[in-house]
Design a protein around this motif. Sequence first.
Motif, PDB file in Angstrom:
ATOM      1  N   LEU A 127      12.245   2.012  -4.829  1.00 16.55           N
ATOM      2  CA  LEU A 127      13.270   2.015  -5.873  1.00 16.55           C
ATOM      3  C   LEU A 127      14.158   0.772  -5.765  1.00 16.55           C
ATOM      4  CD1 LEU A 127      14.215   5.799  -5.771  1.00 16.55           C
ATOM      5  CD2 LEU A 127      13.196   4.603  -7.732  1.00 16.55           C
ATOM      6  N   CYS A 128      14.486   0.361  -4.537  1.00 16.46           N
ATOM      7  CA  CYS A 128      15.267  -0.866  -4.364  1.00 16.46           C
ATOM      8  C   CYS A 128      14.481  -2.075  -4.848  1.00 16.46           C
ATOM      9  CB  CYS A 128      15.643  -1.045  -2.893  1.00 16.46           C
ATOM     10  SG  CYS A 128      17.007  -0.002  -2.331  1.00 16.46           S
ATOM     11  N   ARG A 129      13.237  -2.180  -4.450  1.00 19.40           N
ATOM     12  CA  ARG A 129      12.418  -3.321  -4.872  1.00 19.40           C
ATOM     13  C   ARG A 129      12.303  -3.370  -6.394  1.00 19.40           C
ATOM     14  NH1 ARG A 129       7.356  -3.663  -0.498  1.00 19.40           N
ATOM     15  NH2 ARG A 129       8.657  -3.616   1.384  1.00 19.40           N
ATOM     16  N   ALA A 130      12.274  -2.195  -7.013  1.00 19.70           N
ATOM     17  CA  ALA A 130      12.127  -2.130  -8.466  1.00 19.70           C
ATOM     18  C   ALA A 130      13.292  -2.751  -9.214  1.00 19.70           C
ATOM     19  CB  ALA A 130      11.949  -0.674  -8.903  1.00 19.70           C
ATOM     20  N   VAL A 131      14.463  -2.853  -8.565  1.00 21.15           N
ATOM     21  CA  VAL A 131      15.631  -3.460  -9.215  1.00 21.15           C
ATOM     22  C   VAL A 131      16.049  -4.740  -8.489  1.00 21.15           C
ATOM     23  CG1 VAL A 131      16.503  -1.369 -10.297  1.00 21.15           C
ATOM     24  CG2 VAL A 131      17.144  -1.866  -7.921  1.00 21.15           C
ATOM     25  N   GLY A 132      15.069  -5.387  -7.817  1.00 23.25           N
ATOM     26  CA  GLY A 132      15.303  -6.712  -7.262  1.00 23.25           C
ATOM     27  C   GLY A 132      16.013  -6.759  -5.933  1.00 23.25           C
TER      28      GLY A 132
ATOM     29  N   HIS B  95       7.195  10.525  -5.585  1.00 17.44           N
ATOM     30  CA  HIS B  95       7.612  10.413  -6.992  1.00 17.44           C
ATOM     31  C   HIS B  95       6.877  11.422  -7.866  1.00 17.44           C
ATOM     32  CE1 HIS B  95       9.192   8.393 -10.565  1.00 17.44           C
ATOM     33  NE2 HIS B  95       7.981   8.514 -11.090  1.00 17.44           N
ATOM     34  N   ASP B  96       5.587  11.605  -7.586  1.00 12.34           N
ATOM     35  CA  ASP B  96       4.764  12.479  -8.422  1.00 12.34           C
ATOM     36  C   ASP B  96       4.928  13.958  -8.087  1.00 12.34           C
ATOM     37  OD1 ASP B  96       3.791  10.228  -9.674  1.00 12.34           O
ATOM     38  OD2 ASP B  96       1.956  10.138  -8.473  1.00 12.34           O
ATOM     39  N   THR B  97       5.223  14.284  -6.824  1.00 10.58           N
ATOM     40  CA  THR B  97       5.261  15.689  -6.400  1.00 10.58           C
ATOM     41  C   THR B  97       6.663  16.222  -6.159  1.00 10.58           C
ATOM     42  OG1 THR B  97       5.098  15.237  -4.018  1.00 10.58           O
ATOM     43  CG2 THR B  97       3.018  15.373  -5.271  1.00 10.58           C
ATOM     44  N   GLY B  98       7.626  15.340  -5.827  1.00  5.52           N
ATOM     45  CA  GLY B  98       8.962  15.801  -5.469  1.00  5.52           C
ATOM     46  C   GLY B  98       9.075  16.255  -4.031  1.00  5.52           C
ATOM     47  N   PHE B  99       8.040  16.010  -3.222  1.00  7.24           N
ATOM     48  CA  PHE B  99       8.062  16.393  -1.813  1.00  7.24           C
ATOM     49  C   PHE B  99       8.027  15.137  -0.948  1.00  7.24           C
ATOM     50  CE2 PHE B  99       6.419  20.087  -3.991  1.00  7.24           C
ATOM     51  CZ  PHE B  99       7.010  21.157  -3.322  1.00  7.24           C
TER      52      PHE B  99
ATOM     53  N   ALA C 109       0.807  -1.218   0.000  1.00  5.84           N
ATOM     54  CA  ALA C 109       0.000   0.000   0.000  1.00  5.84           C
ATOM     55  C   ALA C 109       0.841   1.269   0.000  1.00  5.84           C
ATOM     56  CB  ALA C 109      -0.943  -0.010   1.201  1.00  5.84           C
ATOM     57  N   SER C 110       1.866   1.341   0.836  1.00  2.74           N
ATOM     58  CA  SER C 110       2.663   2.562   0.937  1.00  2.74           C
ATOM     59  C   SER C 110       3.942   2.519   0.122  1.00  2.74           C
ATOM     60  CB  SER C 110       3.019   2.834   2.410  1.00  2.74           C
ATOM     61  OG  SER C 110       1.859   3.165   3.142  1.00  2.74           O
ATOM     62  N   ILE C 111       4.424   1.330  -0.171  1.00  2.00           N
ATOM     63  CA  ILE C 111       5.640   1.171  -0.971  1.00  2.00           C
ATOM     64  C   ILE C 111       5.225   0.537  -2.290  1.00  2.00           C
ATOM     65  CG2 ILE C 111       7.958   0.181  -1.057  1.00  2.00           C
ATOM     66  CD1 ILE C 111       7.934   0.121   2.006  1.00  2.00           C
ATOM     67  N   ASN C 112       4.748   1.390  -3.183  1.00  2.00           N
ATOM     68  CA  ASN C 112       4.214   0.911  -4.456  1.00  2.00           C
ATOM     69  C   ASN C 112       5.308   0.943  -5.525  1.00  2.00           C
ATOM     70  OD1 ASN C 112       2.282   0.076  -6.374  1.00  2.00           O
ATOM     71  ND2 ASN C 112       2.042   2.198  -7.071  1.00  2.00           N
ATOM     72  N   VAL C 113       5.522  -0.190  -6.149  1.00  2.00           N
ATOM     73  CA  VAL C 113       6.534  -0.298  -7.203  1.00  2.00           C
ATOM     74  C   VAL C 113       5.821  -0.104  -8.543  1.00  2.00           C
ATOM     75  CG1 VAL C 113       8.437  -1.658  -8.126  1.00  2.00           C
ATOM     76  CG2 VAL C 113       7.775  -1.920  -5.726  1.00  2.00           C
ATOM     77  N   SER C 114       5.555   1.153  -8.856  1.00  2.00           N
ATOM     78  CA  SER C 114       4.848   1.477 -10.098  1.00  2.00           C
ATOM     79  C   SER C 114       5.788   1.327 -11.296  1.00  2.00           C
ATOM     80  CB  SER C 114       4.316   2.905 -10.043  1.00  2.00           C
ATOM     81  OG  SER C 114       5.395   3.828 -10.034  1.00  2.00           O
TER      82      SER C 114
END
Length: 498
Positions: free
Chosen positions: A369-374, A352-356, A293-298
């Motif tokens: 970001l870590c999950r996104a690269v395994g 990611h979307d707002t920069g804040f 829910a909070s750590i979304n790997v879009s």
Amino acid sequence: MIRNIVLFLFVILLTGIPSLVADEPIFSPDELYKQAETAMEQSRYEEAYYQFLNASEGYALSGDTDMKRKSLQQAKRINWMFAEMQLNKTSADEIIAATIPVLTPNEREVFLEPGKSIQTESDGETFYFEGIARNIQYHNTTLIRENMRKSGESPFFDQMSPYIGNAENPDNPIYQNHTYTAIGVMSIPREELVENGTLQVWLPLPVATEYQKNISILSVEPSAYVVSGPQTSGNIGEVYLEIPLEEMTGEYVNISTEFSFTTSPRINRINPDDIKAYDTNSPLYQRYTQSQASINVSQEIVKLAHQIVGDETNPYKKAKLIYDYIIDSLPYSNVPHTYIAAMNISESDFVHDTGFGDCGTQSAYFAALCRAVGIPARAPGGYQLFPGYSGTHFWAEFFLPEYGWMPVDVTIAEAGTWAYNATPEQVEEYSEFFFGNMDPYRFTIQTDMDEPFSGEPNPDILFTIVHQNPSLICINSDEDVEMIGMASWTYTFEEQKE
């Protein structure tokens, strides 16, 4: 910079959207509810708020308690959306002018433009985050360093930098264990709660980890109403109480806990070229490389993560590239977590979307970001206990085979760039420490964001990403007891000296 610097999630008690008073219902409650849903879909939140309240009154008159409660839950969600997003353009400009008088009107106007600050739209009007002026300062190194200079200290950097390179000193506090006694108190005015009914309360407690041990729960009051716990093992610490409000006859309903615990520093000596391969079929790998829910790997985050790491295949080096990217490109900000919770926005997606991003969103972003690269990653949370600067806090961890969970704190690391009294070499040493190492000034409640406590899921609980504050439910009450409890809670910590 004021001493109670905000590096953590915070809540503001909201008594209602300004000027909102429900009209007498003129449609059936079902019609009002459908109209409110349509207004929500069209970002007419003020109108939706009226209609949900009127629907709840209609359902109450008809005896439909389930729909009455559902209507109130939706009205509560709108209240949460605007708890920290109440400024119109004029008031936002006035706050910026009062906080940063050196800015000209044209310079202030830039921060009121779309995408330049945290904003939302409702009923054709733009609303701004109440922390807009603070974020302008956080995003401007000159301004933030000048604030530090005026205060005479650089928080976190001053507490850590003198000791980082002095590990052999037996009196070095950041390489020693620390034992604390904590007292958590929630004192709710009796008049804010209904006369009869059960107040369900989940209090946050320490969870046992390799670096947080010797947990001793000294008291939970009122002890007669403890239903389960105290629980200090597993992934989250908690105790659950059910308090019969008809028996609460004093001026306040007082709920408290006291406990002690010992924290240890985490100092790792990693050989980056000796990292074994992951067992990609293991439950740990599967759990901490997927979206939550909070750590979304879009897909957008996956794309960015691969851009950051490039051709690097070593997981330690990939994590370091992500760590450096966040520190270099994502300045710390306060963010409206009540809004994020009410809108069901992922923490990683928001930054990611707002920069804040604050400590919670930055840590979620690092993990995503870590999950996104395994790379298995997570975001533990609780409190940071730096001398003079305790407060709610989140950090991150990534997993390496044979080494275990490696701590990372991009937020505290970034504080080195705020230091007015630091050399570039000192800032680099300070920043490097928080990749793979961790100070002992931590109180851990949960090992990861979104770790559920025993009361979840429940539609009456909106704030599910963190449990640094108690969660409260009273199904007999029409008030927002969850927010009342959050606003009434305090934790104090005292270190036990030998």
